[in-house]
Scaffold this motif. Structure first.
Motif, PDB file in Angstrom:
ATOM      1  N   LYS A   2       0.593  -1.149   0.042  1.00  0.00           N
ATOM      2  CA  LYS A   2       0.010  -0.169  -0.117  1.00  0.00           C
ATOM      3  C   LYS A   2       0.836   1.442   0.031  1.00  0.00           C
ATOM      4  N   GLN A 128      -2.376   5.159   6.306  1.00  0.00           N
ATOM      5  CA  GLN A 128      -1.758   3.767   5.956  1.00  0.00           C
ATOM      6  C   GLN A 128      -0.033   4.384   6.449  1.00  0.00           C
ATOM      7  N   ARG A 131       0.750   4.978   9.710  1.00  0.00           N
ATOM      8  CA  ARG A 131       0.593   3.826  10.765  1.00  0.00           C
ATOM      9  C   ARG A 131       2.181   3.252  10.602  1.00  0.00           C
TER      10      ARG A 131
END
Length: 164
Positions: A2, A128, A131
């Motif tokens: 991702k 993301q 994170r």
């Protein structure tokens, strides 16, 4: 992965012309256009630069030559009350993903002494990336960078912007 999908963002715009800023101000000399960058991300694979939007910041942006548009996080768009660009449609395409993106207008974006006015941008969810332990406020894309001559001095960890 991702992370790769986010960094390879590309935007296609329909209607209302291109996505370049209305005006740019290049630093008078390359020395005045020099900005220090820092490495981040797993294996230090990301270049972060300090960006000022509408005279606020600095915000940490990924130097992303694979992004057609400069993008901000949804949080930054909300914090700065960036107006949505009505009548324009954005589509983001990356590795393994395609989707609609919200387009916003940045009155001014400054990196060092290089400045762009009336810059179309997109608002994205970059949670993301965050994170992974990297605080990112946006992506500095080609619609800003292509207005300048861009040099990256890896040894000195400096980005140098001058007149194209």
């Amino acid at each position: 992965m991702k992370w790769a999908a986010l960094l390879l963002l590309s935007a296609l715009l329909a209607g209302c012309g291109d996505n370049l800023p209305a005006r740019v101000e290049a630093p008078p000399t390359p020395a005045q256009g020099e900005v220090r960058f820092e490495w981040a991300g797993p294996g230090e694979t990301v270049i972060l630069v300090p960006v000022y939007i509408n005279d606020q910041g600095p915000f940490q942006f990924v130097l992303d030559t694979g992004a057609t548009l400069t993008c901000v996080t949804e949080e930054v768009a909300k914090q700065l009350a960036l107006p949505e660009m009505v009548g324009r449609i954005g589509v983001g395409a990356g590795v393994g993903m395609v989707g609609r993106i919200r387009l916003v207008k940045i009155d001014s974006l400054r990196l060092g002494s290089a400045r762009a006015a009336d810059l179309p941008a997109c608002a994205l969810d970059l949670s993301q990336v965050q994170r992974m332990g990297v605080r990112v406020d946006g992506l500095l894309g080609l619609n800003f960078l292509r207005a300048f001559r861009v040099e990256i001095d890896f040894k000195r960890e400096a980005l140098i912007l001058s007149a194209a």
